[in-house]
Design a protein around this motif. Sequence first.
Motif, mmCIF file in Angstrom:
data_model
loop_
_atom_site.group_PDB
_atom_site.id
_atom_site.type_symbol
_atom_site.label_atom_id
_atom_site.label_comp_id
_atom_site.label_asym_id
_atom_site.label_seq_id
_atom_site.Cartn_x
_atom_site.Cartn_y
_atom_site.Cartn_z
ATOM 1 N N LEU A 198 -7.417 -0.780 -10.277
ATOM 2 C CA LEU A 198 -8.458 0.391 -10.929
ATOM 3 C C LEU A 198 -10.055 -0.770 -11.776
ATOM 4 O O LEU A 198 -11.408 -0.290 -11.675
ATOM 5 C CB LEU A 198 -7.663 0.833 -12.023
ATOM 6 N N GLN A 199 -9.609 -2.442 -12.132
ATOM 7 C CA GLN A 199 -11.314 -2.550 -12.994
ATOM 8 C C GLN A 199 -11.748 -2.771 -11.842
ATOM 9 O O GLN A 199 -13.488 -2.935 -11.910
ATOM 10 C CB GLN A 199 -10.089 -3.498 -13.559
ATOM 11 N N ARG A 200 -10.991 -3.545 -10.633
ATOM 12 C CA ARG A 200 -11.861 -3.972 -9.907
ATOM 13 C C ARG A 200 -13.469 -2.963 -8.900
ATOM 14 O O ARG A 200 -14.639 -2.056 -8.520
ATOM 15 C CB ARG A 200 -11.562 -4.089 -8.297
ATOM 16 N N MET A 201 -12.031 -1.260 -9.151
ATOM 17 C CA MET A 201 -13.388 -0.186 -8.456
ATOM 18 C C MET A 201 -13.513 -0.015 -9.704
ATOM 19 O O MET A 201 -15.199 0.849 -9.232
ATOM 20 C CB MET A 201 -11.876 0.916 -8.435
ATOM 21 N N LEU A 255 -5.593 5.715 -15.628
ATOM 22 C CA LEU A 255 -5.372 5.634 -13.590
ATOM 23 C C LEU A 255 -3.950 4.591 -13.417
ATOM 24 O O LEU A 255 -3.669 4.926 -12.296
ATOM 25 C CB LEU A 255 -6.523 5.610 -13.329
ATOM 26 N N LYS A 256 -3.841 4.411 -14.397
ATOM 27 C CA LYS A 256 -3.194 3.270 -13.953
ATOM 28 C C LYS A 256 -1.596 3.859 -13.585
ATOM 29 O O LYS A 256 -0.723 4.763 -13.975
ATOM 30 C CB LYS A 256 -2.617 2.176 -15.261
ATOM 31 N N THR A 257 -1.159 3.225 -11.892
ATOM 32 C CA THR A 257 0.352 3.813 -11.328
ATOM 33 C C THR A 257 0.749 2.445 -11.051
ATOM 34 O O THR A 257 0.640 1.173 -11.155
ATOM 35 C CB THR A 257 0.552 4.502 -10.649
ATOM 36 N N LYS A 258 2.329 2.614 -10.563
ATOM 37 C CA LYS A 258 2.689 0.579 -10.576
ATOM 38 C C LYS A 258 2.288 1.144 -8.928
ATOM 39 O O LYS A 258 1.314 -0.669 -9.058
ATOM 40 C CB LYS A 258 4.335 1.646 -10.240
ATOM 41 N N ARG A 259 1.590 1.617 -8.263
ATOM 42 C CA ARG A 259 0.729 0.940 -6.994
ATOM 43 C C ARG A 259 -0.762 0.638 -7.819
ATOM 44 O O ARG A 259 -0.913 0.016 -6.823
ATOM 45 C CB ARG A 259 0.191 2.750 -6.527
ATOM 46 N N PHE A 274 3.166 -6.897 11.470
ATOM 47 C CA PHE A 274 3.359 -6.816 10.271
ATOM 48 C C PHE A 274 2.495 -5.774 9.215
ATOM 49 O O PHE A 274 2.583 -5.941 8.085
ATOM 50 C CB PHE A 274 2.488 -8.511 9.086
ATOM 51 N N HIS A 275 1.340 -5.689 10.187
ATOM 52 C CA HIS A 275 0.669 -4.594 9.415
ATOM 53 C C HIS A 275 1.440 -3.698 8.824
ATOM 54 O O HIS A 275 1.467 -2.420 8.017
ATOM 55 C CB HIS A 275 -0.364 -4.188 10.122
ATOM 56 N N SER A 276 2.832 -3.392 10.085
ATOM 57 C CA SER A 276 3.380 -2.383 9.803
ATOM 58 C C SER A 276 4.308 -2.032 8.933
ATOM 59 O O SER A 276 4.387 -0.976 7.713
ATOM 60 C CB SER A 276 4.377 -1.736 10.807
ATOM 61 N N LEU A 277 4.567 -3.677 8.422
ATOM 62 C CA LEU A 277 5.507 -4.123 7.386
ATOM 63 C C LEU A 277 4.858 -3.681 5.980
ATOM 64 O O LEU A 277 5.588 -3.665 4.982
ATOM 65 C CB LEU A 277 5.833 -5.729 7.830
ATOM 66 N N LEU A 278 3.933 -3.920 5.745
ATOM 67 C CA LEU A 278 2.965 -4.015 5.026
ATOM 68 C C LEU A 278 3.241 -2.745 4.404
ATOM 69 O O LEU A 278 2.998 -1.636 3.677
ATOM 70 C CB LEU A 278 2.025 -4.921 5.157
ATOM 71 N N GLN A 279 2.224 -1.797 5.491
ATOM 72 C CA GLN A 279 2.722 -0.354 5.395
ATOM 73 C C GLN A 279 3.589 0.312 4.855
ATOM 74 O O GLN A 279 3.503 1.008 3.532
ATOM 75 C CB GLN A 279 1.674 0.555 7.059
ATOM 76 N N GLN A 280 4.643 -0.192 5.480
ATOM 77 C CA GLN A 280 6.187 0.378 5.014
ATOM 78 C C GLN A 280 6.297 -0.312 3.244
ATOM 79 O O GLN A 280 7.004 0.527 2.746
ATOM 80 C CB GLN A 280 6.869 -0.455 5.703
ATOM 81 N N GLU A 281 5.645 -1.026 2.599
ATOM 82 C CA GLU A 281 6.264 -1.350 1.481
ATOM 83 C C GLU A 281 5.032 -1.041 0.537
ATOM 84 O O GLU A 281 5.411 -0.873 -0.768
ATOM 85 C CB GLU A 281 6.062 -2.932 1.869
ATOM 86 N N LEU A 282 3.827 -0.714 0.986
ATOM 87 C CA LEU A 282 2.860 0.582 0.326
ATOM 88 C C LEU A 282 3.315 1.389 -0.086
ATOM 89 O O LEU A 282 3.463 2.460 -1.165
ATOM 90 C CB LEU A 282 1.515 0.083 0.793
ATOM 91 N N LYS A 283 3.687 2.038 0.778
ATOM 92 C CA LYS A 283 4.398 3.432 0.980
ATOM 93 C C LYS A 283 5.388 3.950 0.234
ATOM 94 O O LYS A 283 6.146 4.546 -0.861
ATOM 95 C CB LYS A 283 5.220 3.571 2.463
ATOM 96 N N THR A 284 6.158 2.953 -0.579
ATOM 97 C CA THR A 284 7.296 3.372 -1.698
ATOM 98 C C THR A 284 6.625 3.130 -3.065
ATOM 99 O O THR A 284 7.231 3.259 -4.363
ATOM 100 C CB THR A 284 8.155 1.558 -2.005
ATOM 101 N N GLY A 285 5.578 2.292 -3.094
ATOM 102 C CA GLY A 285 4.830 2.670 -4.654
ATOM 103 C C GLY A 285 4.714 1.168 -4.991
ATOM 104 O O GLY A 285 3.918 1.288 -6.114
ATOM 105 N N LEU A 286 4.341 0.659 -4.218
ATOM 106 C CA LEU A 286 4.370 -1.276 -4.209
ATOM 107 C C LEU A 286 3.025 -1.542 -4.749
ATOM 108 O O LEU A 286 2.130 -0.819 -3.942
ATOM 109 C CB LEU A 286 4.699 -1.902 -3.499
ATOM 110 N N SER A 287 2.623 -2.397 -5.540
ATOM 111 C CA SER A 287 0.995 -2.504 -5.862
ATOM 112 C C SER A 287 1.168 -3.635 -4.675
ATOM 113 O O SER A 287 1.825 -3.666 -3.830
ATOM 114 C CB SER A 287 0.636 -3.464 -6.889
ATOM 115 N N TYR A 288 -0.603 -4.057 -3.889
ATOM 116 C CA TYR A 288 -0.966 -4.273 -2.552
ATOM 117 C C TYR A 288 -0.376 -5.980 -2.860
ATOM 118 O O TYR A 288 0.300 -6.486 -1.938
ATOM 119 C CB TYR A 288 -2.883 -4.441 -2.573
#
Length: 412
Positions: free
Chosen positions: A311-314, A301-305, A125-139
């Motif tokens: 950003l507000q939490r950061m 700072l805002k992007t698709k990712r 699952f972690h591998s699948l999640l990383q793949q989706e994140l690499k497409t630029g999706l938000s968490y």
Amino acid sequence: MKTVGLIVEYNPLHNGHYYHFQQSKKSSGADAVIAIMSGHFLQRGEPAMVGKWARTEMALRMGVDLVIELPVAYSTQPAEWFAYGAVSALDATGVVDSLCFGSEGGDIASLNAVSAVMHEESAAFHSLLQQELKTGLSYPAAYGKAVATYIPGIDAAELAKPNNTLGLHYLIALRRLQSRIEPLTITRQKAEYNQQDITDAVIASATALRHILFEKKMLEEIASFVPEGTMSVLRHEWEAGRAPVSWEHYAKPLLLQLLHHSPAQLSTFHEVTEGLEYRIKQALPELFGSTDLVEKLVALLKTKRYTRTKLQRMLLRILLNHTKEQLSPSVLAQGVPYLRVLGFSNKGQDLLKKMKTTARVPIITKVASITNPSPLLALDIQATSIYALAYASASKQDFFRDYYEPPVRIER
């Protein structure tokens, strides 16, 4: 005494919350209600529009019996750790029989089925999640898609809805803690989470109500959407110069932090990830001359990712000086190390008496009596001092209110 737990922010408490409160008691058959409530800073990385004691009074006037603070270490986290902290607090009381949360779907069975698989995240699952994140999706979007791929038949869009996401993580937390608490859910009614337009005569989202208060500056305009107890508390806070609080009240102290720290130093703060420290530094020259400095910074700072919430939490962690080391997974995985009581009713006092023998962590009703506070309690105390910077005329008591303020008490 049968007790149901709620996890809340009440920013502000409105008629939709009152409906959830009533239905929670009804569906659980509970005699008493405990609310785990975020303090001055909230899950979407924002300051609460009124402080934690004011919102505690709102909750008690509505009928909640005991309000316990969710430490700021957890209250401004993404769904996983926010949920884990709040559920660990309910579980630590030793008196909560059920947890009732709102959801868009209202289907506890489906969410429970997903939580049964997801409470132990596999390497696959972690591998699948990383793949989706690499497409630029938000968490949140990447997590939903990864779950849908990992568990065939799951609707990723439905799972990604805010209340469903939080609900899933409440269930995952219950499993990870091996809690005996029974989960229940109530379908969210009439106003969607974060819905800015008002489509009902008596129920509107907290987002829509805050928009009226911040943009129109007209407190009475929300009267039909909130209980009278909420209106009474809001009027008092307005008159005292303690509301409404927004991010822009902290623009200058935030800017001081951003200008003072090098990129390497910024990278040590919690939620500053993947080179965001450099994006922050690049954006700073564009801010001068802006009236809404924080809003402009988030937009730059805002992007698709990187969503607004991320950003507000950061930025909030930078404002509050919270480092990665202070809020590491190993620290957070221990759960809440104390139960800070913000307020109670007569019935809540009875619960506190029972918790003296059932609670698995210390119960704090008087901060001034704590000689060696937990590091997380120290962060809560610091958060109160920083929150008071927004007040029109803050006193010594405002900046150090944790030491002066007893729990709010309502007789009924």
